[in-house]
Design a protein around this motif. Structure first.
Motif, mmCIF file in Angstrom:
data_model
loop_
_atom_site.group_PDB
_atom_site.id
_atom_site.type_symbol
_atom_site.label_atom_id
_atom_site.label_comp_id
_atom_site.label_asym_id
_atom_site.label_seq_id
_atom_site.Cartn_x
_atom_site.Cartn_y
_atom_site.Cartn_z
ATOM 1 N N UNK A 94 -30.737 41.324 -33.102
ATOM 2 C CA UNK A 94 -31.400 42.532 -33.721
ATOM 3 C C UNK A 94 -32.800 42.068 -34.065
ATOM 4 N N UNK A 95 -33.737 42.975 -33.808
ATOM 5 C CA UNK A 95 -35.085 42.804 -34.451
ATOM 6 C C UNK A 95 -35.345 42.317 -35.790
ATOM 7 N N UNK A 96 -35.768 41.364 -35.957
ATOM 8 C CA UNK A 96 -36.304 40.577 -37.207
ATOM 9 C C UNK A 96 -35.591 39.563 -37.656
ATOM 10 N N UNK A 97 -34.339 39.515 -37.011
ATOM 11 C CA UNK A 97 -33.462 38.132 -37.376
ATOM 12 C C UNK A 97 -33.931 36.870 -36.776
ATOM 13 N N UNK A 98 -33.373 35.784 -37.503
ATOM 14 C CA UNK A 98 -33.480 34.452 -36.860
ATOM 15 C C UNK A 98 -33.086 34.344 -35.433
ATOM 16 N N UNK A 99 -34.105 33.856 -34.605
ATOM 17 C CA UNK A 99 -33.775 33.642 -33.204
ATOM 18 C C UNK A 99 -32.922 32.373 -32.912
ATOM 19 N N UNK A 107 -35.520 42.958 -22.216
ATOM 20 C CA UNK A 107 -36.148 41.911 -22.590
ATOM 21 C C UNK A 107 -36.156 41.460 -24.258
ATOM 22 N N UNK A 108 -35.943 40.392 -24.319
ATOM 23 C CA UNK A 108 -35.997 39.848 -25.631
ATOM 24 C C UNK A 108 -36.981 38.945 -25.995
ATOM 25 N N UNK A 109 -38.039 39.259 -26.967
ATOM 26 C CA UNK A 109 -39.200 38.736 -27.302
ATOM 27 C C UNK A 109 -38.951 37.973 -28.482
ATOM 28 N N UNK A 110 -39.216 36.765 -28.727
ATOM 29 C CA UNK A 110 -38.918 35.732 -29.909
ATOM 30 C C UNK A 110 -40.333 34.961 -30.356
ATOM 31 N N UNK A 111 -40.758 35.508 -31.490
ATOM 32 C CA UNK A 111 -41.852 35.051 -32.018
ATOM 33 C C UNK A 111 -41.713 34.257 -33.362
ATOM 34 N N UNK A 112 -42.363 33.175 -33.830
ATOM 35 C CA UNK A 112 -42.488 32.721 -35.081
ATOM 36 C C UNK A 112 -40.946 32.516 -35.525
ATOM 37 N N UNK A 113 -40.037 32.134 -34.463
ATOM 38 C CA UNK A 113 -38.562 31.953 -35.130
ATOM 39 C C UNK A 113 -37.715 33.171 -34.864
ATOM 40 N N UNK A 114 -38.338 34.185 -35.054
ATOM 41 C CA UNK A 114 -37.288 35.371 -35.063
ATOM 42 C C UNK A 114 -37.664 36.162 -33.673
ATOM 43 N N UNK A 129 -47.496 27.271 -27.262
ATOM 44 C CA UNK A 129 -47.095 28.955 -27.071
ATOM 45 C C UNK A 129 -45.863 29.051 -27.944
ATOM 46 N N UNK A 130 -46.232 30.114 -28.781
ATOM 47 C CA UNK A 130 -45.398 30.116 -29.988
ATOM 48 C C UNK A 130 -43.943 31.319 -29.641
ATOM 49 N N UNK A 131 -44.461 32.135 -28.705
ATOM 50 C CA UNK A 131 -43.520 33.318 -28.365
ATOM 51 C C UNK A 131 -42.682 32.742 -27.051
ATOM 52 N N UNK A 132 -41.669 33.182 -26.888
ATOM 53 C CA UNK A 132 -40.879 32.970 -25.649
ATOM 54 C C UNK A 132 -40.255 34.695 -25.546
ATOM 55 N N UNK A 133 -40.061 34.640 -24.243
ATOM 56 C CA UNK A 133 -39.544 36.160 -23.766
ATOM 57 C C UNK A 133 -38.393 35.825 -22.836
ATOM 58 N N UNK A 134 -37.148 36.386 -23.055
ATOM 59 C CA UNK A 134 -36.202 36.288 -21.900
ATOM 60 C C UNK A 134 -36.318 37.706 -21.150
ATOM 61 N N UNK A 135 -36.515 37.627 -19.847
ATOM 62 C CA UNK A 135 -36.378 39.008 -19.339
ATOM 63 C C UNK A 135 -35.060 39.177 -18.370
ATOM 64 N N UNK A 136 -34.787 40.682 -18.458
ATOM 65 C CA UNK A 136 -33.705 40.908 -17.516
ATOM 66 C C UNK A 136 -32.230 40.406 -17.796
ATOM 67 N N UNK A 137 -32.194 40.171 -19.102
ATOM 68 C CA UNK A 137 -30.877 39.793 -19.725
ATOM 69 C C UNK A 137 -30.018 40.629 -20.213
ATOM 70 N N UNK A 138 -28.608 40.320 -20.017
ATOM 71 C CA UNK A 138 -27.754 41.420 -20.994
ATOM 72 C C UNK A 138 -27.299 40.960 -22.053
ATOM 73 N N UNK A 139 -27.800 41.825 -22.902
ATOM 74 C CA UNK A 139 -27.540 41.567 -24.328
ATOM 75 C C UNK A 139 -26.295 42.106 -24.952
ATOM 76 N N UNK A 140 -25.623 40.989 -25.419
ATOM 77 C CA UNK A 140 -24.266 41.118 -26.053
ATOM 78 C C UNK A 140 -24.664 41.058 -27.431
#
Ligand code: ZN
Length: 589
Positions: free
Chosen positions: A419-424, A48-55, A25-36
């Motif tokens: 932010x979208x596109x940045x290294x996770x 919800x924060x989705x992470x794929x291919x390290x970003x 499984x390459x993707x990771x999703x954090x759900x219902x999280x407070x993003x700072x």
């Protein structure tokens, strides 16, 4: 009842019809999280924060979560960017996990050595778990350098050559120290500009903070030069500093706190001028000169009179014992003198950092890890706490370890914010750091380059380091034998222990190097040579072991063997600047 296993199997297939095996499984999703996100925007709940291919692939209340994503329900948790410690000295691979286990996903190495480049290479190849690295050149200092092994420059030409060498060898920036004379300093500044490499470090004694900022020095460490520049008596203080430098150049080893500087400590505090400070801060802001105050380190010098708060720190169990033996609060107090006064100075330092932040000067979180009680990973959280104490808001403090380091390094495309596109590189916290900055220590998981390290795995990393740190040191064992018997008995003992109890002792390279140099210091040169021979036998791939053996031969007056071993060191690592310089000095063919 018999149907139940079947039902379970059916449900699994129904939920994840074409799921790949979990491990793929390459993707990771954090759900219902407070993003700072550290941009300065308010916390965003229920994301919800989705992470794929390290970003970071997507952030939002409603985003598409790939079917194969591993889902982490992060309800009630807080997500911040991975943290950077911008002032670190570290060379021990075994203890690297301490950074990641503390959410520190990037470090700025302030004295670059070949091992740091090796980490970067191995990490990129997936062979080693190391934080991202910004790596300094070796320290460049004046004719009488503070640290043995620095690149010492005594002419403008040498200063330019040192910058050139740093650039050629791939350093990310040039690191300078306190005892550079003016001409050499400005030659470094000029050459660095020509070669498009930045330079950073101490504001040298011979140069004022305004001059250093105007010369383009990219960061000032430890607030050096700041208080004198904020004083109504700055001219007089500069004169004292010049006298100190003259003493330093003549002394066997220079002193960080020279006689004149020590004598003017009270004056420095009494003559602080908010107007002069404002003028200085405006210059720093205009020139984009960053401040890395390393309050963690300054606090150690200030509170050495209350050593128990340091010596009882439970986190010491993770620190390499050979490093801890050098962490000696009475020694620090003696060095700095009058720690009650130092406490007042520390209060002033805090005040100045707060004022700089308000004036728009860029601040970087840095700890000076490996100095006494400045610990890998852990201390970065202490630094954030001290920055809040200095008057930064928790968000501003967080930015000194996230957004600001990325801006400083010009790597905002990849790092610094969520932010979208940045290294996770992310840290998931159990409590809100904007309510209390100490909550950055409540780490639920760390995500590094898209890979998830849950709490249990972080604890496992810590436990492994703790076990490493608990082993007896082979250096101490052999030293005892050398003192009670002789070197031959020690060599035999080493071979016996190494083959019969390979995991029972700390046999790391630094043990041999430390013991060898200890013996050199005691004028036991033949013994030191035998120990360095053992280190070459155990670590033939290390440039440092050959280099040290060469040095011992040189001490012994054995020029030919010194040359041979410096050459061997260069074979192992052609970047070893010390060997190049030593071979030049020895007029080697
Ligand atoms: Zn340092």
């Amino acid at each position: 009842m018999k149907l139940r296993p079947l039902l379970v199997a059916f449900l699994l297939f129904a939920v994840i019809p074409q799921a790949k095996p979990h491990a793929n499984s390459s993707a990771l999703a954090l759900t219902h999280v407070t993003v700072i996100d550290a941009t300065g925007a308010p916390a965003q709940p229920n994301m919800n924060v989705v992470i794929a291919n390290g970003r970071i692939a997507a952030i939002g209340e409603r985003v598409h979560i790939p079917e194969d994503a591993e889902i982490i329900d992060a309800t009630g948790k807080f997500l911040i960017p991975g943290l950077w410690d911008m002032h670190v000295h570290w060379g021990d691979t075994d203890y690297l996990p301490l950074f990641l286990a503390n959410g520190v996903t990037g470090i700025r190495i302030m004295w670059g050595s070949p091992i740091n480049y090796e980490w970067r290479k191995q990490s990129a190849a997936g062979e080693l778990l190391a934080p991202h690295l910004v790596i300094a050149s070796p320290i460049i200092d004046g004719p009488n350098p503070f640290w043995p092994g620095s690149i010492s420059v005594s002419t403008e030409a040498q200063a330019r050559a040192a910058v050139d060498q740093a650039k050629q060898r791939g350093a990310d920036f040039v690191k300078i120290l306190s005892f550079l004379p003016r001409e050499e300093y400005f030659a470094i500044a000029d050459e660095a500009k020509k070669q498009s490499i930045s330079f950073a470090g101490h504001v040298p004694i011979a140069v004022t903070a305004e001059e250093a900022s105007n010369a383009g020095q990219k960061s000032f460490e430890h607030l050096l030069g700041i208080l004198p520049a904020c004083s109504t008596r700055s001219a007089e203080l500069a004169e004292g500093a010049r006298a100190d430098l003259a003493d330093d150049l003549a002394a066997p080893r220079p002193a960080f706190w020279g006689a004149h500087t020590k004598a003017s400590r009270q004056l420095l505090l009494d003559s602080y001028s908010p107007e002069k400070a404002a003028a200085l801060f405006a210059i720093l802001k205009k020139n984009g000169t960053w401040q890395c105050p390393t309050l963690t380190l300054l606090r150690v010098t200030a509170f050495a009179e209350d050593p128990s708060s340091f010596t009882n720190d439970p986190r010491l169990k993770y620190i390499p014992p050979r490093m801890k033996t050098g962490w000696n609060p009475p020694g620090i107090a003696q060095d700095y003198g009058d720690s009650a006064f130092a406490a007042k100075e520390f209060q002033k330092d805090l005040e100045v950092v707060g004022a700089m932040q308000k004036a728009g000067v860029g601040i970087l979180a840095g700890t000076d890890t490996s100095n006494p009680y400045c610990m890998p990973g852990f201390s970065l959280h202490d630094e954030l706490g001290l920055l809040v104490k200095a008057g930064l808001t928790p968000m501003e403090a967080l930015q000194t370890a996230t957004l600001n380091p990325a801006r400083f390094s010009g790597s905002e495309k990849d790092f610094g914010t969520i932010e979208t596109g940045k290294v996770a590189d992310l840290v998931l916290l159990d409590a809100n750091p904007l309510d209390d900055i100490a909550n950055t220590k409540k780490i639920n998981s760390v995500i590094y380059g898209g890979k998830l390290f849950p709490r249990a795995e972080l604890d496992h990393m810590l436990a492994q380091v703790e076990a490493l740190a608990a082993r007896p040191l082979i250096g101490n064992v052999l030293m005892k034998t050398i003192q009670e018997k002789n070197i031959a008995a020690a060599v035999a003992q080493y071979h016996d222990l190494k083959s019969n109890q390979p995991n029972g002792y700390d046999f790391s390279e630094q043990e041999f190097i430390g013991l060898g140099y200890g013996l050199l210091h005691m004028k036991k040169t033949p013994e030191a040579i035998e120990i360095f021979k053992l280190s070459v036998e155990a670590y033939p791939e290390s440039y440092n072991t050959w280099d040290s053996l060469a040095e011992a031969y040189m001490d012994h007056g054995d020029k030919e063997l010194a040359i041979q071993n410096y050459k061997k060191s260069l074979e192992v690592d052609p970047k070893n600047a010390n060997a190049v310089n030593k071979l030049k000095q020895l007029n080697a063919p």
